[in-house]
Motif scaffolding. Sequence first.
Motif, PDB file in Angstrom:
ATOM      1  N   THR A 191     -14.203 -24.330 -45.037  1.00  0.00           N
ATOM      2  CA  THR A 191     -12.531 -24.813 -44.675  1.00  0.00           C
ATOM      3  C   THR A 191     -13.457 -26.291 -43.840  1.00  0.00           C
ATOM      4  OG1 THR A 191     -12.680 -22.911 -43.718  1.00  0.00           O
ATOM      5  CG2 THR A 191     -12.003 -24.583 -41.996  1.00  0.00           C
ATOM      6  N   CYS A 192     -12.246 -26.982 -44.903  1.00  0.00           N
ATOM      7  CA  CYS A 192     -11.930 -28.693 -44.157  1.00  0.00           C
ATOM      8  C   CYS A 192     -11.713 -28.658 -42.362  1.00  0.00           C
ATOM      9  CB  CYS A 192     -11.260 -29.146 -44.442  1.00  0.00           C
ATOM     10  SG  CYS A 192     -10.773 -29.525 -46.551  1.00  0.00           S
ATOM     11  N   ALA A 193     -12.899 -29.535 -41.468  1.00  0.00           N
ATOM     12  CA  ALA A 193     -13.213 -29.913 -40.404  1.00  0.00           C
ATOM     13  C   ALA A 193     -12.168 -30.154 -39.777  1.00  0.00           C
ATOM     14  CB  ALA A 193     -14.280 -30.665 -40.396  1.00  0.00           C
ATOM     15  N   ALA A 194     -11.478 -30.020 -38.362  1.00  0.00           N
ATOM     16  CA  ALA A 194     -11.144 -30.418 -37.541  1.00  0.00           C
ATOM     17  C   ALA A 194     -10.608 -32.383 -38.184  1.00  0.00           C
ATOM     18  CB  ALA A 194     -10.975 -30.406 -36.443  1.00  0.00           C
ATOM     19  N   GLY A 195      -9.188 -33.263 -37.984  1.00  0.00           N
ATOM     20  CA  GLY A 195      -9.153 -34.263 -38.087  1.00  0.00           C
ATOM     21  C   GLY A 195      -9.402 -35.057 -39.741  1.00  0.00           C
ATOM     22  N   HIS A 196      -9.170 -33.363 -41.215  1.00  0.00           N
ATOM     23  CA  HIS A 196      -9.138 -33.779 -41.893  1.00  0.00           C
ATOM     24  C   HIS A 196      -8.835 -32.767 -42.833  1.00  0.00           C
ATOM     25  CE1 HIS A 196     -13.161 -35.241 -40.599  1.00  0.00           C
ATOM     26  NE2 HIS A 196     -13.413 -36.183 -41.626  1.00  0.00           N
TER      27      HIS A 196
END
Length: 115
Positions: free
Chosen positions: A49-54
């Motif tokens: 999963t892409c991290a927050a902000g991405h």
Amino acid sequence: ICEAGRFAAPGDNKCSVCPAGKYARMGSSQCLTCGPGEVPDDSQSECRTCAAGHFAALGAANCSACRAGTFALAGSPRCSVCRGGRVPLEDQSNCEICDAGKFAAPGDVTCSDCP
């Protein structure tokens, strides 16, 4: 049997590396696409999963950072603009409300003093 991140089409004895943006579990006969907000891990054996902000659109090979004035929660397929009166946190993981006496239009990066 092919190792994770590689596949062999039915009737093919050779294992091939999955193309960018795809993954395969051990023994797979085809490569699969990660869902929106996910990209293949470094070994192309599973999705992460892409991290927050991405963000990552369907089939993306890498997570991309949001542009200034936008934010994305973890696992987002796109970045969003904060609504009026809010600006993105420094890490662009969410929005924060402007302090009393300050304002922001949608897409602003910082809160400004009221006139």
